[in-house]
Design a protein around this motif. Structure first.
Motif, short mmCIF file in Angstrom:
data_model
loop_
_atom_site.label_atom_id
_atom_site.label_comp_id
_atom_site.label_asym_id
_atom_site.label_seq_id
_atom_site.Cartn_x
_atom_site.Cartn_y
_atom_site.Cartn_z
N MET A 308 -41.02 61.90 12.77
CA MET A 308 -41.42 61.73 14.17
C MET A 308 -40.61 62.64 15.09
O MET A 308 -41.09 63.03 16.15
CB MET A 308 -41.23 60.28 14.60
N ASP A 309 -39.39 63.00 14.68
CA ASP A 309 -38.56 63.86 15.53
C ASP A 309 -38.88 65.34 15.35
O ASP A 309 -38.27 66.19 15.99
CB ASP A 309 -37.08 63.60 15.28
N GLY A 310 -39.83 65.66 14.48
CA GLY A 310 -40.26 67.05 14.31
C GLY A 310 -39.45 67.85 13.32
O GLY A 310 -39.78 68.99 13.03
N GLY A 311 -38.37 67.31 12.77
CA GLY A 311 -37.55 68.05 11.81
C GLY A 311 -37.77 67.57 10.40
O GLY A 311 -38.65 66.74 10.13
N GLY A 312 -36.96 68.07 9.49
CA GLY A 312 -37.01 67.59 8.11
C GLY A 312 -38.18 68.12 7.31
O GLY A 312 -38.84 69.09 7.67
N ARG A 313 -38.51 67.40 6.24
CA ARG A 313 -39.52 67.87 5.29
C ARG A 313 -40.93 67.47 5.75
O ARG A 313 -41.11 66.60 6.59
CB ARG A 313 -39.25 67.25 3.92
N GLU A 314 -41.89 68.14 5.16
CA GLU A 314 -43.30 67.78 5.29
C GLU A 314 -43.80 67.36 3.92
O GLU A 314 -43.44 67.96 2.91
CB GLU A 314 -44.13 68.95 5.81
N SER A 315 -44.66 66.36 3.89
CA SER A 315 -45.28 65.92 2.65
C SER A 315 -46.79 65.97 2.80
O SER A 315 -47.33 65.56 3.85
CB SER A 315 -44.84 64.50 2.28
N TYR A 316 -47.46 66.49 1.80
CA TYR A 316 -48.92 66.58 1.79
C TYR A 316 -49.45 65.73 0.64
O TYR A 316 -48.89 65.74 -0.46
CB TYR A 316 -49.37 68.03 1.59
N VAL A 317 -50.55 65.03 0.89
CA VAL A 317 -51.17 64.20 -0.13
C VAL A 317 -52.67 64.43 -0.10
O VAL A 317 -53.32 64.24 0.94
CB VAL A 317 -50.88 62.70 0.10
N GLU A 318 -53.24 64.85 -1.23
CA GLU A 318 -54.69 64.95 -1.34
C GLU A 318 -55.24 63.53 -1.52
O GLU A 318 -54.86 62.83 -2.46
CB GLU A 318 -55.08 65.82 -2.54
N LEU A 319 -56.12 63.10 -0.61
CA LEU A 319 -56.61 61.72 -0.65
C LEU A 319 -57.81 61.55 -1.58
O LEU A 319 -58.24 60.42 -1.84
CB LEU A 319 -56.98 61.26 0.76
N ASP A 320 -58.36 62.64 -2.06
CA ASP A 320 -59.38 62.61 -3.11
C ASP A 320 -59.26 63.89 -3.90
O ASP A 320 -58.24 64.59 -3.78
CB ASP A 320 -60.78 62.39 -2.53
N GLY A 321 -60.25 64.23 -4.68
CA GLY A 321 -60.13 65.43 -5.50
C GLY A 321 -59.06 65.24 -6.56
O GLY A 321 -59.08 64.26 -7.32
N CYS A 322 -58.07 66.12 -6.59
CA CYS A 322 -57.02 66.06 -7.60
C CYS A 322 -55.94 65.02 -7.28
O CYS A 322 -55.16 64.67 -8.15
CB CYS A 322 -56.36 67.43 -7.76
N ARG A 323 -55.86 64.57 -6.04
CA ARG A 323 -54.87 63.58 -5.58
C ARG A 323 -53.43 64.02 -5.86
O ARG A 323 -52.58 63.22 -6.24
CB ARG A 323 -55.13 62.22 -6.23
N ARG A 324 -53.17 65.28 -5.65
CA ARG A 324 -51.80 65.77 -5.85
C ARG A 324 -50.94 65.53 -4.62
O ARG A 324 -51.45 65.32 -3.52
CB ARG A 324 -51.82 67.26 -6.20
N VAL A 325 -49.64 65.58 -4.82
CA VAL A 325 -48.65 65.39 -3.77
C VAL A 325 -47.78 66.64 -3.71
O VAL A 325 -47.37 67.16 -4.76
CB VAL A 325 -47.76 64.16 -4.05
N MET A 326 -47.49 67.14 -2.53
CA MET A 326 -46.59 68.27 -2.39
C MET A 326 -45.60 67.98 -1.28
O MET A 326 -45.98 67.60 -0.19
CB MET A 326 -47.35 69.56 -2.09
N VAL A 327 -44.32 68.15 -1.59
CA VAL A 327 -43.25 67.95 -0.62
C VAL A 327 -42.63 69.31 -0.31
O VAL A 327 -42.28 70.06 -1.23
CB VAL A 327 -42.19 66.98 -1.15
N VAL A 328 -42.52 69.62 0.97
CA VAL A 328 -41.93 70.88 1.42
C VAL A 328 -40.61 70.55 2.10
O VAL A 328 -40.59 70.07 3.24
CB VAL A 328 -42.86 71.63 2.38
#
Length: 350
Positions: A308-328
């Motif tokens: 919420m403070d705009g810093g730190g990591r980003e996480s992405y989650v595919e909600l269908d398809g391959c349903r992979r997770v990626m953390v940046v």
């Protein structure tokens, strides 16, 4: 109607010195243009310059497919380029028999929408006190003298027309300085115009009221697809994800036309602050992912989790398809893991 004093848009693409100096020849590849073509009757910016102020007005930001530009940005086409209108009159010098009395600037701006969010608007603005501008436009180009030092900032003038008292109009050539940019006299005259907006029309929605309220961008790129297509993210180690404060959830839908593209663009669907209890479950799920399986099914929906403070990591989650997770993470490359339907369910509307 509104009045303003700013006419010339400056698109700063870089302000460092370029290191190049004048070559002793005109900064323009062509000779000084001849007289501008005079058109018998002015109608409107919508007809004479239909694309001025309507083009995408900023390059995509990292992770996004579009990003708003500074307010007041005019047409992105540099002076001297062809007008986007069909059968556009040729840009040129002001003939001595043509006496301008009004300047018309066709451009655009980003403005708040009445119900929330932001929109891109094409505008037609006019000024009647144009003596200084007319004088500046009659100046010659400045020739490089071998000592000129040019910068990398790009000046993007507005789409400009001059009208006479008979309603005829032309597109004036903007005299250039030794670096090929509009002369300072021209810039000063444009900036000094007292402009009145006589027409405006909405071009596109930049940010919906819902996206603004959620604190999410209107459009975002599916970076799981991007990174797994053009790169090789490292594995997401179990326990590598820790709770780092309140998270914002932003979910995007990817149209069939975008799915599987080089950088699929998603449109905002829903989002907001994750409730603490649900966030704890999401963080546990992210921290216990298994290695990602090989899969090439594009997602039609994906989620982005950001502090919420705009810093730190980003996480992405595919909600269908391959349903992979990626953390940046804030530093280092992206990390890939395998999600599941249970994780996707935790990322429903907040």
């Amino acid at each position: 109607m509104r009045s303003g004093r700013t006419a010339l848009t400056v698109a700063l693409l870089g302000v460092a010195l370029s290191g190049c100096v004048g070559s002793g020849t005109s900064p323009n590849a062509q000779d000084d243009p001849g007289p501008a073509q005079i058109v018998e009757r002015w109608t409107s910016c919508a007809e004479a310059a239909p694309h001025a102020g309507t083009m995408p007005i900023a390059p995509p930001a990292p992770g996004r497919s579009a990003s708003p530009a500074p307010r007041g940005l005019a047409s992105p086409a540099p002076q001297g380029s062809a007008s986007p209108a069909l059968d556009a009159p040729a840009v040129g010098r002001i003939d001595s028999a043509f006496t301008p009395v009004t300047a018309v600037l066709c451009g655009g701006e980003i403005r708040p929408r009445p119900g929330g969010g932001r929109e891109q608007v094409a505008t037609e603005r006019r000024a009647d006190e144009i003596g200084s501008l007319t004088a500046a436009l009659r100046l010659p180009d400045q020739r490089a003298d071998g000592e000129a030092v040019c910068t990398l900032d790009l000046l993007v003038p507005p789409w400009l027309a001059l009208l006479d008292d008979r309603g005829r109009w032309l597109r004036p050539y903007l005299p250039a300085d030794s670096c090929g940019k509009p002369r300072r006299e021209v810039r000063a005259a444009l900036d000094g115009l007292r402009l009145t907006t006589v027409d405006s029309r909405t071009v596109r929605e930049i940010e919906s009221a819902a996206a603004e309220a959620a604190g999410c961008g209107q459009r975002w790129a599916d970076m799981v697809w991007v990174e797994t297509t053009v790169g090789r993210p490292g594995p997401l180690a179990p326990g590598a994800v820790a709770d780092a404060g309140p998270l914002r959830l932003c979910v995007y839908r990817v149209s069939p036309a975008e799915q599987g593209g080089v950088k699929p663009a998603g449109d905002f669907a829903y989002g907001g602050a994750l409730p603490p209890d649900r966030q704890a479950s999401v963080v546990r799920a992210l921290a216990t992912t298994r290695p990602a399986t090989h899969c090439v099914i594009p997602a039609s929906r994906f989620a982005v989790l950001r502090p919420m403070d705009g810093g730190g990591r980003e996480s992405y989650v595919e909600l269908d398809g391959c349903r992979r997770v990626m953390v940046v993470p804030p530093s280092g490359g992206p990390r890939l893991g395998q999600g599941d339907a249970a994780l996707a369910a935790l990322l429903g509307p907040v």
